[in-house]
Write an enzyme that holds these catalytic residues in place. Structure first.
Site, PDB file in Angstrom:
ATOM      1  N   GLY A 125     -45.435  23.986  36.140  1.00  0.00           N
ATOM      2  CA  GLY A 125     -44.030  25.304  34.967  1.00  0.00           C
ATOM      3  C   GLY A 125     -43.628  25.932  36.518  1.00  0.00           C
ATOM      4  N   LYS A 172     -40.823  13.182  29.648  1.00  0.00           N
ATOM      5  CA  LYS A 172     -39.605  13.883  29.452  1.00  0.00           C
ATOM      6  C   LYS A 172     -38.598  14.601  29.855  1.00  0.00           C
ATOM      7  CE  LYS A 172     -41.976  14.510  24.736  1.00  0.00           C
ATOM      8  NZ  LYS A 172     -42.620  15.892  23.614  1.00  0.00           N
TER       9      LYS A 172
END
Length: 397
Positions: free
Chosen positions: A372, A197
């Site tokens: 992350g 994404k």
């Protein structure tokens, strides 16, 4: 790297709360991949050699603040003990009577581990009471968990405001390497971004685009850019609400010279083993097929950039890596990177596994332990777990 480390403070005989990221895969009650444990050994060994009483804190999985026996840290402690050659006892709770008894029994040079900190509901909401209980066990906090530094949790950010808090060696190395890539890289600087994404990589993409000499985009998120360029994408994953955003990026002056999209892609009817594949141009994707990997021309173009690069940073696989047949592009690029003379930095997770599978891990200069956290650092974000650490100039030995 301006943050203080364990070399900047006196830890002899001190109780040290060592936050690590041992969120490793477990298979049949044993650690499946001990990379994250192994990379924390320099810090653990330094603490032991200096006579610290080390209390290890880690999470594993997402138990949601509830006790889940399948996510106990016991297998992790067992593996750590094997690597250290000593017994690493585990408390039956995080901040309860068992944890207190374990801490009280520590002698200089000992290492012990609290139970999965995410068994406590207050961990992920940075509960001050939990942070205070954790702080009561120690004199010093050492954060070596770069992989969780982007979260303001009780054991990463909260406790660091209650005790002197410094970086471990792994944390320091992550900050040094990633900071160097952003601040003073050897050029040309080549970046490769993969993943599904564009929404999860948008900040990184825009921040790097202003810094790199070339930026290759792969994975399903390339399809959103294909759509922005007016091409059909068949049944590929496309974030429809991000197409205009991709179009805006392509319209930035100079972006077309730096941003490199795949020339060709591998397509299949299903994202499953055994599905037939074919290689097509990026602008000739059949209506009934989906993009599952980058094609050979794209691999060759990326490899060519690697040969001339001074620094390469790569985050995210370039195909559906979970399916072996669709991991070939990622593995081929990994091999090309292993053969490059560039200073190479690779993100962790699936990409770290791809580097291992390709047999080139020893040829990569740095494999980040962050997921992350690495993305947010490269995006230019402030990481709460890092910001809470003491600066070197404010810490006296």
């Amino acid at each position: 790297m301006t943050k203080a480390t364990i070399d900047d403070i006196d830890i002899s005989g001190k109780r040290v709360l060592l936050r690590v990221d041992f969120n490793v895969p477990l298979r049949h009650g044993r650690v499946g991949d001990d990379r994250r444990i192994s990379e924390a050994l320099p810090t653990v060994n330094a603490l032991r050699e200096r006579g610290a009483r080390t209390i290890i804190v880690t999470h594993i999985g997402r138990p949601g603040g509830r006790v889940d026996a399948s996510l106990s840290v016991q297998p992790i402690a067992d593996r750590l003990g094997e690597l250290l050659g000593v017994d690493v006892p585990v408390a039956r709770d995080v901040v309860g009577p068992s944890a207190q008894a374990l801490v009280d029994a520590l002698a200089d040079g000992d290492v012990a581990m609290l139970e999965n900190v995410r068994f406590e509901a207050g961990e992920e909401r940075n509960d001050p009471a939990l942070a205070q209980r954790l702080a009561s066990f120690a004199d010093v906090v050492v954060n070596d968990a770069f992989g969780t530094a982007h979260r303001a949790h009780a054991s990463t950010e909260g406790v660091a405001h209650l005790l002197p808090a410094v970086a471990g060696y792994l944390m320091a190395r992550e900050l040094e390497v990633l900071g160097g890539v952003l601040g003073d890289p050897r050029r040309p600087l080549v970046a490769v971004l993969g993943g599904a994404k564009i929404s999860t990589k948008l900040g990184v993409l825009t921040n790097l685009l202003n810094r790199v000499d070339s930026l290759h985009v792969g994975g399903a998120m390339a399809c959103t850019f294909f759509r922005a360029k007016g091409a059909a994408t068949g049944r590929s994953l496309v974030e429809e609400d991000k197409v205009q955003m991709a179009r805006d990026i392509l319209d930035v002056p100079g972006a077309t010279a730096q941003l490199r999209l795949p020339f060709d892609v591998v397509v299949a009817a299903e994202a499953t083993d055994g599905a037939g594949t074919e290689v097509v141009s990026w602008d000739a994707i059949p209506d009934d097929l989906m993009v599952v990997d980058v094609g050979p021309q794209t691999v060759a173009a990326i490899a060519a950039d690697f040969r001339d690069a001074g620094t390469v940073i790569w985050n995210g696989p370039l195909g559906i890596y979970e399916v072996d047949a669709f991991a070939r592009g990622t593995r081929a690029v990994a091999k090309a990177l292993g053969e490059s003379d560039a200073f190479s930095v690779v993100g962790g997770g699936d990409l770290g596994a791809a580097v291992d599978d390709s047999g080139v891990a020893d040829s990569i200069d740095f494999i980040s332990t962050g997921g992350g956290a690495t993305l947010e650092f490269l995006e230019g974000c402030t990481l709460p777990g890092v910001a809470a650490l003491r600066d070197r100039e404010t810490v006296a030995k």
